[in-house]
Design an enzyme around this catalytic site. Structure first.
Site, mmCIF file in Angstrom:
data_model
loop_
_atom_site.group_PDB
_atom_site.id
_atom_site.type_symbol
_atom_site.label_atom_id
_atom_site.label_comp_id
_atom_site.label_asym_id
_atom_site.label_seq_id
_atom_site.Cartn_x
_atom_site.Cartn_y
_atom_site.Cartn_z
ATOM 1 N N CYS A 191 0.872 -1.189 0.000
ATOM 2 C CA CYS A 191 0.000 0.000 0.000
ATOM 3 C C CYS A 191 0.896 1.222 0.000
ATOM 4 O O CYS A 191 1.731 1.377 -0.895
ATOM 5 C CB CYS A 191 -0.981 -0.026 1.158
ATOM 6 S SG CYS A 191 -0.229 -0.129 2.797
ATOM 7 N N ARG A 224 -2.222 -0.993 5.587
ATOM 8 C CA ARG A 224 -3.419 -1.531 4.937
ATOM 9 C C ARG A 224 -3.092 -2.852 4.238
ATOM 10 O O ARG A 224 -3.923 -3.744 4.149
ATOM 11 C CB ARG A 224 -3.965 -0.520 3.913
ATOM 12 C CG ARG A 224 -4.617 0.673 4.557
ATOM 13 C CD ARG A 224 -5.013 1.693 3.508
ATOM 14 N NE ARG A 224 -3.851 2.292 2.867
ATOM 15 C CZ ARG A 224 -3.923 3.185 1.879
ATOM 16 N NH1 ARG A 224 -5.089 3.561 1.413
ATOM 17 N NH2 ARG A 224 -2.826 3.700 1.362
#
Lengths: 296, 147
Positions: A251, A256
């Site tokens: 990411c 994430r």
């Protein structure tokens, strides 16, 4: 411990429900020097834990506790051992993680624990959001548990962590990468999207060949994971990812993509999935590496 | 760093507290004191042009200028956006009631004076943006009064 949904995941006991945590609060606050369980909250927001947390939970701050203060890297064995000892996590303790932001940071902490081979871990499905939506108890009382005799393994990054050279080799071998950022970031239309911070990359776009599967596709509105059928449809059927192929997630800074790493490894049972924690803040700043940017 | 007077005093108070947990509890105290924008000023859905860019806690800022003094109002839509609430409550307490010239002394770096340096990149971007938006309101008020 399990809901019906959980039993269908590749690892049926990796998740616990908010209800199970609520029913077992006494287990987390054991005064044993080698307790069966500890509950660990890991957040992005540094104030959140002290403003109220699940009774008995301890905090592990991803930034302060797990990162090396100087190098862009994680702590080494000695610091990890000292951290777990001081938090009351013993040799046989199972750690249940939960946190803010749909469990991004707690997935990240869980991933760092795994760098040390600490695999007695679970994640509370839905994290803080679900717990709060269900109007469950929070306390400001910060517990203190007996120091333990926990002994850490050496850190072994290779199985679950990808570095930039691994990524470059991965590209050459045409192996799958999963970009979990927003579609706008993936397409290189923006270095960051409105309403989100710009985390310092000089170039936009994505790593060549990466599929765009935003992390949020795996989560419900209450922060919990989607059922296995929907995850299977998204990752395997629509995006042609294969369980036995080496796969890398990324990411912007790796939090994430830890969430998506967790989904692929534990919920879908991918055999060899690594998180590239350097992510776009490293790759988008590297000189001369190949980038795909359809907006240019 | 020059800052609006009351905020500078608060920063000095924070400097006296070396214990990190105590500092966080001070910030939480402000967050719990956070008052949302009154209905006379704004109602949901809040307009996008009042939204703080780069703030993941979805913060909004409004201001009024009366008798040469500014009054700020805030909303933070993420219920877990406690740091944003703390920063907003501190700004309201320390710069509401000041002249635009005084408010314009704000520096986004005050975020690090209050929260410490170990904020995530996303969190520091959001909080510094909140301070910058408040400062921007003051700068705009100054330029409008000189036209």
């Amino acid at each position: 411990m399990t809901e019906n949904k959980f039993t269908s995941y590749a690892n049926s006991d990796i998740l616990v429900s908010t209800q199970w945590v609520a029913d077992n609060l006494d287990k987390f606050s054991s005064d044993s020097a080698d307790p069966e369980y500890r509950l660990v909250e890991s957040n992005e927001d540094p104030l959140l834990y002290r403003s109220g947390h699940i009774p008995g939970a301890i905090e592990i701050d991803w930034t302060e506790d797990l990162n090396d203060p100087v190098t862009r890297d994680y702590i080494q064995k000695e610091a990890f051992q000292e951290l777990l000892r001081s938090k009351g996590i013993g040799p046989n303790t199972t750690v249940v993680f939960y946190g803010d932001k749909n469990n991004w940071w707690s997935s990240y902490a869980l991933w760092v624990f795994q760098l040390f081979g600490f695999d007695q871990v679970k994640l509370m499905d839905g994290g803080r959001i679900k717990w709060e939506l269900e109007d469950r108890e929070l306390t400001k009382e910060v517990p203190s548990y007996p120091t333990t005799e926990f002994v850490a393994n050496e850190r072994n990054d290779a199985p679950i962590r990808a570095f930039r050279d691994d990524v470059l080799t991965h590209i050459e071998s045409s192996l799958p990468l999963v970009d979990v950022r927003s579609p706008e970031e993936y397409r290189g239309e923006r270095l960051h999207i409105p309403g989100k911070p710009n985390e310092g990359a000089l170039r936009g776009g994505h790593i060549p060949g990466a599929r765009s599967i935003p992390w949020s596709s795996a989560a419900n509105d209450d922060g919990s994971f989607k059922p296995v059928e929907e995850l299977e449809e998204l990752y395997v059927n629509q995006n042609n990812l294969e369980r036995d192929k080496q796969t890398i997630t990324y990411c912007r800074i790796g939090e994430r993509s830890s969430h998506s790493w967790f989904v692929l490894k534990y919920l879908l049972g991918f055999e060899n999935v690594r998180n590239y924690d350097g992510s776009w803040t490293e790759y988008g700043n590297l000189v001369g590496v190949p980038i795909e940017n359809p907006s240019v | 760093m020059e800052l609006p007077e009351k905020l500078a005093e608060l920063v000095n108070d924070f400097k006296l507290v070396s214990d990190k947990n105590e500092r966080m509890d001070m910030l939480i105290f402000y967050a719990e004191d956070f008052e949302e924008v009154p209905q006379e000023i704004a109602t949901r859905p809040f307009p996008e042009d009042k939204r703080v860019p780069a703030c993941e806690s979805e913060a909004y800022v409004w201001s009024e200028l009366q008798d040469g003094k500014m009054k700020f109002y805030f909303a933070v839509e993420n219920p877990q956006g406690i740091s944003a609430k703390a920063m907003a409550a501190i700004l309201d307490e320390t710069v509401s009631g000041s002249s635009p010239e005084e408010v314009a002394k704000l520096s986004p770096d005050v975020v690090y004076e209050l929260f410490g340096k170990n904020l995530s990149m996303g969190k520091s971007a959001g909080l510094t943006s909140l301070v910058s938006v408040v400062k921007g309101h003051a700068v705009k008020a100054i330029s409008e009064s000189s036209n």
